[in-house]
Write an enzyme that holds these catalytic residues in place. Structure first.
Site, PDB file in Angstrom:
ATOM      1  N   ILE A   1       0.831  -1.202   0.000  1.00  0.00           N
ATOM      2  CA  ILE A   1       0.000   0.000   0.000  1.00  0.00           C
ATOM      3  C   ILE A   1       0.866   1.253   0.000  1.00  0.00           C
ATOM      4  CG2 ILE A   1      -1.634   1.323   1.389  1.00  0.00           C
ATOM      5  CD1 ILE A   1      -2.886  -1.329   2.257  1.00  0.00           C
ATOM      6  N   CYS A   2       0.604   2.125  -0.985  1.00  0.00           N
ATOM      7  CA  CYS A   2       1.287   3.425  -1.099  1.00  0.00           C
ATOM      8  C   CYS A   2       2.807   3.210  -1.098  1.00  0.00           C
ATOM      9  CB  CYS A   2       0.806   4.342   0.034  1.00  0.00           C
ATOM     10  SG  CYS A   2       1.294   6.043  -0.173  1.00  0.00           S
ATOM     11  N   GLN A   3       3.510   3.811  -0.149  1.00  0.00           N
ATOM     12  CA  GLN A   3       4.965   3.620  -0.080  1.00  0.00           C
ATOM     13  C   GLN A   3       5.280   2.136   0.123  1.00  0.00           C
ATOM     14  OE1 GLN A   3       6.805   4.944   3.522  1.00  0.00           O
ATOM     15  NE2 GLN A   3       8.697   5.581   2.510  1.00  0.00           N
TER      16      GLN A   3
END
Lengths: 380, 356
Positions: free
Chosen positions: B148-150
């Site tokens: 997720i994301c980073q």
């Protein structure tokens, strides 16, 4: 027994605390109710609610970086809306039309931004707060005590407004110390200049937004519905501000002024650390540089240890017997080379990364694109 | 036509309503109480330093259908309980309902003793050991990862370096091309001297990260949001929902200095995830190595990871089995909105089931 006693004392203390806050909340609520009936000072309601709320829910707003800035900004941004409400309330009492009230409000805002621009101050706390967050860190009590930063901030420029003394090289016994302080002073002056440049740009954004808002009020788009409440006026103002701000924030000019102010502040802070470390050394307490150095060594040792453990696990899993199994095993690490005076039996472990298979050129992949679209709920 | 249509009596009424809601609100705020950080029952299966690896328990009557478990790798920024925020707003619960066995890495709160933790430590160290642990618990060689994301960017790096340990990769709101025109964060950071920042601060304060995110839309996120809040202050349920989100937004761990330094320099400033050249522990990340199935989910209105930044994955990875899901919502809405609950976990569940 003492535990039972302290537990009951705690319960009593909590009960008293709860009663105190219950009473406080009830008093506040009554006061707000009264003010609501009489259209009392909204600004006071807003700031009282959130200032007290934050104090209740955050024990360390005085020392957490950014917390104080957020508190200030929070009250002021809410206050900007409430200021608008009050302006309209006053105008209504003076029998002015809503159009005249808008004009009054915009004139006030224009004066505010222009004053800020000429004074080199940030007009919007929300913009300045990002950087205030950095500067808040100087409020750390340790730094205040060891270096007395606040005195530096207030006194340095009045004592040496043109940087005359700070430009003279140090001499003699205190040369090194003086050089460090001179550098700190110059870095602070440089940071202030960059901060002023940033704030000036933000003031211009405020004026531009105001101009755009004025244009909207005088010449609304033909398909725009009239703004039918103060909240709608406020939301339109926010939308316009965001639009103007976003354009500026995407510009090269913004990236430049933003980068310069952050870099200038970090350079100043780095120099401040050097001086703080000097002060800590004089007080015979560990410096940040020493602690960092220890952390780095421990970290590197830990990494080496992890790799060795993984290698040993891999060997054990592969079923290879380890020499001297059951006895403490000494492992030699290749770097840094250990200086071994006597020859010892060692198990040398080399950690080798798993080889990757070369990736063959593949034909253009067939890729699926699926769009999930959510239906928007109709507004009632 | 007039732009404004206001009447004095209406103005007084609006001011009165605002004041009443403020008065009522303080009572409701007091009743919110302490909010949990995550709601789905879970157990700790592994710990290391400040990291905790959780395994989520299945609700009564639901049994795992897939043999391959799913490990969620969240970002270092903010806390992973966004995926399990509250009852009815939990992506984790949605995944469990799909019959998936779900694990999650909680990075904890780094302090100054973690300042020298590098991306190599995170990717080849922590993530790798968590993958090994989950694989060991299930007697498998490879597991599924949801980044997720980073954490998605980390998962891409990890998969490219350890392809044999990942069966399927799902990424959500994951940036790949950091230099798309609409990436405001990348634009801001391009002139920042990251070395000076890390050397000056050690770890990067979570509060500072928050300020940066809030300043992407300062008038809305710092100003209007709280004026809007007054509208819901008289509704205890809405106040509680608001406070759940508020708690999460400002629950921001500091960022380990060295990992931050490399992430900003290599990913944001040099855009090496697409250009190539990211060095993790002596190995170069090449996304073309990723030849396993990839499901990439992005949010159309994401102001932190613009869609274009995420869609770039399609050309960057080497797999033939690449699927893209476009969700109509924002960076946070993709976990908590009601449409997200209906659409995202079932899509992931179905996609993984077909590849189990």
């Amino acid at each position: 027994m003492s535990t039972a006693k302290s537990s009951s004392e705690n319960a009593e203390w909590f009960a008293q605390g709860k009663q105190y806050w219950d009473n406080w909340v009830e008093t506040q609520r009554k006061s707000f109710d009264d003010q609501a009936k009489t259209f009392g000072p909204l600004q006071n309601n807003w700031s009282a609610l959130f200032k007290n709320w934050q104090q209740m829910t955050s024990a360390d707003t005085g020392t957490t970086p950014g917390a104080a800035a957020f508190g200030d900004m929070f009250t002021k941004t809410g206050g900007s809306f409430i200021g608008m409400l009050e302006q309209f309330y006053k105008s209504t009492n003076q029998q002015k039309s809503p159009e005249d009230a808008i004009k009054d409000w915009m004139s006030g805002m224009q004066r505010f931004f222009e004053t800020a621009l000429f004074a080199g101050q940030a007009p919007q706390q929300d913009m300045q707060a990002q950087f205030k967050n950095f500067t808040d860190q100087f409020k750390n009590p340790f730094i205040n005590q060891s270096y007395d930063f606040q005195s530096f901030q207030k006194g340095a420029q009045s004592a040496d407004p043109l940087g005359f003394y700070a430009s003279i090289p140090g001499l003699g016994y205190n040369r090194e110390t003086q050089e460090k302080h001179n550098k700190l002073y110059n870095l602070y002056v440089a940071y202030e200049a960059k901060m002023r440049a940033y704030n000036d740009e933000m003031s211009k954004v405020g004026l531009l937004a105001l101009q755009r808002f004025g244009d909207y009020v005088q010449n609304p788009p033909s398909d725009a519905a009239p703004l039918g409440s103060l909240k709608q006026v406020y939301v339109k103002w926010v939308d316009i501000c965001e639009d103007i701000y976003a354009k500026f924030a995407y510009s090269e000019q913004y990236a430049t002024v933003y980068g310069e102010v952050v870099n200038a502040l970090m350079a100043f802070k780095k120099q401040l650390h050097i001086i703080t470390d000097d002060a800590a050394g004089q007080m015979n307490i560990p410096t940040r540089a020493e602690v960092d150095s220890l952390h780095e060594r421990v970290h590197n040792l830990r990494r080496d240890n992890m790799k060795l453990r993984q290698a040993v696990d891999a060997l054990l899993k592969a079923g290879k017997p380890v020499k001297n199994a059951g006895k403490p095993v000494k492992l030699a690490v290749v770097t840094p080379a250990p200086v071994a005076k006597k020859k010892k039996k060692v198990v040398s472990v080399k950690v080798v990364a798993a080889k990757k298979k070369p990736v063959a050129k593949k034909p253009a992949p067939k890729k699926n694109v699926v769009k999930l679209v959510t239906k928007k709920k109709k507004k009632k | 036509m007039s732009a404004i249509n206001l009447h004095p009596d209406q103005i007084l009424q609006e001011i009165g309503n605002f004041n009443s809601k403020l008065a009522e609100g303080i009572k409701n705020l007091q009743q919110v109480g302490e909010l949990p950080a995550g709601v789905t029952p879970r157990e700790v299966v592994y710990t290391e330093d400040k990291l905790t690896l959780y395994h989520y328990k299945h609700p009564d009557g639901v049994k795992p259908k897939n043999k391959t478990p799913l490990l969620i790798v969240y970002a270092l920024v903010n806390r992973p309980y966004m995926t399990d925020l509250q009852d009815g707003k939990s992506m984790v619960r949605g995944l469990l309902d799909q019959g998936l066995d779900v694990y999650l890495i909680d990075w904890g709160y780094p302090d100054r003793s973690d300042r020298f933790t590098t991306l190599d430590d995170y990717i080849n160290g922590y993530i790798d050991r968590c993958v090994d642990k989950v694989a060991e618990l299930h007697g498998l060689d490879a597991i599924n990862i949801l980044g997720i994301c980073q954490g998605g960017a980390f998962s891409l790096c990890y998969t490219s370096l350890h392809t044999e340990k990942v069966k399927n990769l799902v990424t959500m709101v994951t940036p790949v091309d950091f230099h798309t025109k609409d990436n405001m964060l990348a634009h801001w950071i391009k002139n920042i001297d990251v070395d000076a920042l890390v050397d000056g601060l050690g770890n990067i304060p979570g509060d500072m990260m928050n300020w940066t995110f809030l300043n992407l839309k300062p008038y809305k996120l710092i100003g209007q949001k709280y004026i809007d809040m007054v509208d819901i202050l008289d509704n205890p349920k809405h106040v509680t929902n608001f406070m759940y989100m508020e708690k999460w937004i400002f629950d921001s761990p500091d960022q380990a200095g060295e990992a931050y330094r490399q992430f900003i320099k290599d990913f944001y400033q040099a855009n090496k995830l697409v250009k190539g050249g990211i060095n993790i522990g002596g190995q170069i990340v090449d996304l073309k190595n990723i030849d396993i199935p990839v499901l990439n989910i992005y949010a159309q209105d994401d102001h932190l990871v613009p869609p274009a930044a995420s869609i770039a994955m399609k050309k960057a990875v080497g797999t033939k089995d690449y699927t893209e899901l476009s969700f109509k919502g924002g960076h946070i809405g993709i976990y908590v909105s009601s449409s997200a609950q209906r659409e995202v976990p079932p899509s992931i569940g179905k996609w993984l089931k077909e590849r189990d």
